[in-house]
Write a protein that holds these residues in place. Sequence first.
Motif, PDB file in Angstrom:
ATOM      1  N   ILE A 285       0.842  -1.204   0.000  1.00 31.90           N
ATOM      2  CA  ILE A 285       0.000   0.000   0.000  1.00 31.90           C
ATOM      3  C   ILE A 285       0.873   1.249   0.000  1.00 31.90           C
ATOM      4  N   GLU A 286       1.909   1.252   0.800  1.00 34.03           N
ATOM      5  CA  GLU A 286       2.819   2.412   0.851  1.00 34.03           C
ATOM      6  C   GLU A 286       3.503   2.626  -0.496  1.00 34.03           C
ATOM      7  N   LEU A 287       3.818   1.536  -1.174  1.00 32.75           N
ATOM      8  CA  LEU A 287       4.415   1.648  -2.505  1.00 32.75           C
ATOM      9  C   LEU A 287       3.435   2.282  -3.486  1.00 32.75           C
ATOM     10  N   TYR A 288       2.172   1.843  -3.446  1.00 29.56           N
ATOM     11  CA  TYR A 288       1.158   2.427  -4.324  1.00 29.56           C
ATOM     12  C   TYR A 288       0.949   3.919  -4.025  1.00 29.56           C
ATOM     13  N   ASN A 289       0.993   4.254  -2.746  1.00 26.26           N
ATOM     14  CA  ASN A 289       0.723   5.645  -2.349  1.00 26.26           C
ATOM     15  C   ASN A 289       1.887   6.590  -2.625  1.00 26.26           C
ATOM     16  N   ASN A 290       3.058   6.040  -2.857  1.00 30.61           N
ATOM     17  CA  ASN A 290       4.251   6.860  -3.028  1.00 30.61           C
ATOM     18  C   ASN A 290       4.333   7.394  -4.453  1.00 30.61           C
ATOM     19  N   ASN A 291       3.384   8.255  -4.784  1.00 28.64           N
ATOM     20  CA  ASN A 291       3.305   8.845  -6.129  1.00 28.64           C
ATOM     21  C   ASN A 291       3.364  10.364  -5.974  1.00 28.64           C
ATOM     22  N   GLU A 292       4.467  10.944  -6.356  1.00 26.41           N
ATOM     23  CA  GLU A 292       4.687  12.382  -6.150  1.00 26.41           C
ATOM     24  C   GLU A 292       3.680  13.242  -6.899  1.00 26.41           C
ATOM     25  N   ILE A 293       3.166  12.719  -8.002  1.00 22.64           N
ATOM     26  CA  ILE A 293       2.208  13.509  -8.794  1.00 22.64           C
ATOM     27  C   ILE A 293       1.004  13.893  -7.954  1.00 22.64           C
ATOM     28  N   PHE A 294       0.485  12.943  -7.192  1.00 26.03           N
ATOM     29  CA  PHE A 294      -0.723  13.198  -6.414  1.00 26.03           C
ATOM     30  C   PHE A 294      -0.472  14.093  -5.204  1.00 26.03           C
ATOM     31  N   LYS A 295       0.790  14.316  -4.867  1.00 28.56           N
ATOM     32  CA  LYS A 295       1.109  15.172  -3.719  1.00 28.56           C
ATOM     33  C   LYS A 295       1.179  16.648  -4.091  1.00 28.56           C
ATOM     34  N   GLN A 296       1.052  16.977  -5.377  1.00 30.81           N
ATOM     35  CA  GLN A 296       1.096  18.375  -5.816  1.00 30.81           C
ATOM     36  C   GLN A 296       0.011  19.193  -5.121  1.00 30.81           C
ATOM     37  N   VAL A 297       0.377  20.357  -4.618  1.00 30.44           N
ATOM     38  CA  VAL A 297      -0.579  21.257  -3.983  1.00 30.44           C
ATOM     39  C   VAL A 297      -1.201  22.143  -5.058  1.00 30.44           C
ATOM     40  N   VAL A 298      -2.534  22.135  -5.133  1.00 25.59           N
ATOM     41  CA  VAL A 298      -3.216  22.918  -6.168  1.00 25.59           C
ATOM     42  C   VAL A 298      -3.889  24.164  -5.594  1.00 25.59           C
ATOM     43  N   ALA A 299      -4.155  24.189  -4.292  1.00 28.51           N
ATOM     44  CA  ALA A 299      -4.778  25.344  -3.647  1.00 28.51           C
ATOM     45  C   ALA A 299      -4.663  25.169  -2.139  1.00 28.51           C
ATOM     46  N   VAL A 300      -5.074  26.197  -1.411  1.00 31.26           N
ATOM     47  CA  VAL A 300      -5.051  26.154   0.052  1.00 31.26           C
ATOM     48  C   VAL A 300      -6.452  26.477   0.568  1.00 31.26           C
ATOM     49  N   ALA A 301      -6.957  25.648   1.442  1.00 26.98           N
ATOM     50  CA  ALA A 301      -8.245  25.916   2.103  1.00 26.98           C
ATOM     51  C   ALA A 301      -7.960  26.727   3.360  1.00 26.98           C
ATOM     52  N   ASP A 302      -8.447  27.973   3.395  1.00 29.28           N
ATOM     53  CA  ASP A 302      -8.214  28.836   4.561  1.00 29.28           C
ATOM     54  C   ASP A 302      -9.026  28.377   5.766  1.00 29.28           C
ATOM     55  N   GLU A 303     -10.148  27.690   5.510  1.00 32.10           N
ATOM     56  CA  GLU A 303     -10.980  27.120   6.571  1.00 32.10           C
ATOM     57  C   GLU A 303     -11.407  25.717   6.156  1.00 32.10           C
ATOM     58  N   ASP A 304     -11.906  24.960   7.111  1.00 31.91           N
ATOM     59  CA  ASP A 304     -12.377  23.614   6.806  1.00 31.91           C
ATOM     60  C   ASP A 304     -13.538  23.636   5.818  1.00 31.91           C
ATOM     61  N   PHE A 305     -13.576  22.656   4.941  1.00 31.73           N
ATOM     62  CA  PHE A 305     -14.798  22.312   4.212  1.00 31.73           C
ATOM     63  C   PHE A 305     -15.529  21.297   5.095  1.00 31.73           C
ATOM     64  N   ASN A 306     -16.570  21.750   5.785  1.00 29.51           N
ATOM     65  CA  ASN A 306     -17.193  20.925   6.822  1.00 29.51           C
ATOM     66  C   ASN A 306     -18.073  19.806   6.282  1.00 29.51           C
ATOM     67  N   ASP A 307     -18.606  19.985   5.056  1.00 29.23           N
ATOM     68  CA  ASP A 307     -19.579  19.011   4.569  1.00 29.23           C
ATOM     69  C   ASP A 307     -19.652  19.045   3.049  1.00 29.23           C
ATOM     70  N   LYS A 308     -20.548  18.206   2.518  1.00 29.92           N
ATOM     71  CA  LYS A 308     -20.725  18.122   1.069  1.00 29.92           C
ATOM     72  C   LYS A 308     -21.286  19.417   0.484  1.00 29.92           C
ATOM     73  N   ASP A 309     -22.087  20.131   1.249  1.00 31.75           N
ATOM     74  CA  ASP A 309     -22.642  21.400   0.754  1.00 31.75           C
ATOM     75  C   ASP A 309     -21.521  22.371   0.400  1.00 31.75           C
ATOM     76  N   ALA A 310     -20.566  22.538   1.319  1.00 28.47           N
ATOM     77  CA  ALA A 310     -19.470  23.473   1.074  1.00 28.47           C
ATOM     78  C   ALA A 310     -18.616  23.015  -0.111  1.00 28.47           C
ATOM     79  N   LEU A 311     -18.322  21.727  -0.165  1.00 25.91           N
ATOM     80  CA  LEU A 311     -17.534  21.212  -1.283  1.00 25.91           C
ATOM     81  C   LEU A 311     -18.281  21.356  -2.603  1.00 25.91           C
ATOM     82  N   GLY A 312     -19.582  21.080  -2.598  1.00 22.54           N
ATOM     83  CA  GLY A 312     -20.380  21.219  -3.808  1.00 22.54           C
ATOM     84  C   GLY A 312     -20.448  22.652  -4.290  1.00 22.54           C
ATOM     85  N   CYS A 313     -20.514  23.596  -3.361  1.00 25.20           N
ATOM     86  CA  CYS A 313     -20.516  25.012  -3.745  1.00 25.20           C
ATOM     87  C   CYS A 313     -19.204  25.387  -4.427  1.00 25.20           C
ATOM     88  N   MET A 314     -18.096  24.917  -3.886  1.00 23.47           N
ATOM     89  CA  MET A 314     -16.800  25.179  -4.507  1.00 23.47           C
ATOM     90  C   MET A 314     -16.734  24.585  -5.901  1.00 23.47           C
TER      91      MET A 314
END
Length: 477
Positions: A285-314
């Motif tokens: 599992i650790e070998l599968y997860n060791n993929n640098e591509i997926f670790k790229q940061v695309v944005a920063v959440a200044d506050e928590d996304f508490n639920d599906k509503d907030a994520l869906g709005c984004m």
Amino acid sequence: MKRFLSLTIIFLMVGCLVAFGRSRKTIVILAVNDMHASIDNMALLATVVDSVRQEQKNVIVVSSGDNRTGNPVNDKYPEICFPMINLMNMIGFNLSALGNHEFDDGASTLRHTINTSNFRYVCSNLYAKDSLRLHVEPFKVIEIDGLRLGFLGMIQVKKDNYPEFHPKNNVGLSFTKPEVELRKYGPWMSQFCNATMLLSHLGHEKDVEITASAPYLDVIIGGHTHTDVIDNDFHNGILVTQNVARLKSVTEIKLFFEDEQLVGRSSHKIMLGRQTPKQNIQQLIELYNNNEIFKQVVAVADEDFNDKDALGCMMSDALRQYSGANFALQNGGGVRLNSLPKGNITLKDVYALDPFGNELQVLTLTGEQIYQLLASAYELDRFLPTIPSGFTYTMDVDSTTHAIKSMEIRMDNGKLLNKKKTYTVALNSYMATVYQFGQPINIDVLGTTCTDAMLDVMRKKGHLNYLNMKRVTINIE
């Protein structure tokens, strides 16, 4: 006295022979459902399976479907789904039902997945063209310790007789109503088998409904609705089970037999988390997860996304900004994470949030059609609201029938949506194809996926704040 003792000994010996002659056997079924490629918990599951196998000699491991879709480490692996199937093979699964998400990359990928699995797939209400070469059986009888255990597979279908997957993936496939196949196979299997199980991807409500008319079933091992069913939950004499999604638990089902007759059934939920991970599985599992591509940061959440509503709005905001449409819509069922903590949002997070790769389209619709689309989506998404950008809306819903009694849409400027005017609406191709709202006035296919559009907007924005964001109100009366 000697004669009395002799007779006593004879009676005791006869009694012992009768007692010892009675055949008592226990079969253990370890059942999971809706794992959605949660490979991180597979080493914990492996530990549980090994532990049960050490204690019990007759163990069967099954899944009620949706083994894939939800983790880009699996879903975007060069050989799609290989990590999950490889881990299931190593654990020693015996059977799997087909879930609707098994079809997410079409029949050719499903065929490859089936061919690389060391276990069989069952689905009685799927009919596939021979040319697709899908090695799926309607049922499977497992013979173990002199007993025959029958497993009948089924998948959920909507009103149009197709499961909840993108219509582009149904080429060469047809499906029947589950009740038809249940009447076809169930009674015969109950006569031939010592116990009959329904390996169901129908959803808990449907499973319970089935118990009223299928006395030949002994156990329903359920999936699809991610329902946390309690231990020993019997309906009309049938044991019904199901776990929540993403491999948080496994159900241990025990079948007790005397002289080949089923005399008892039980179910017990085993929570995953406190076990020591099986080492060789964990290393993989650790070998599968060791993929640098997926670790790229695309944005920063200044506050928590508490639920599906907030994520869906984004998500809907991103589609609207990318397309320039008047409005955008995100179906609730397409929001695949429940929350995101504040801090860095990685490429892996975004692909887990929207794993489907649906095309972004812009439809020109009347206000009346937008009302129709929202109503259709609410029914087809099992009463999950569609999340908009550019307007808010309120639904009044009947608490018994779930029928929509009234709906009001207000645009961001506070005005009511004009049902006679036309508007451009950005949405994914699944929504555009499946939901009912009449013929669009115009369809513009933008040549990108919704996920890529979202990534483009997120990278440009950099920082996101959707704390407690909510645009839909459902009043249940």
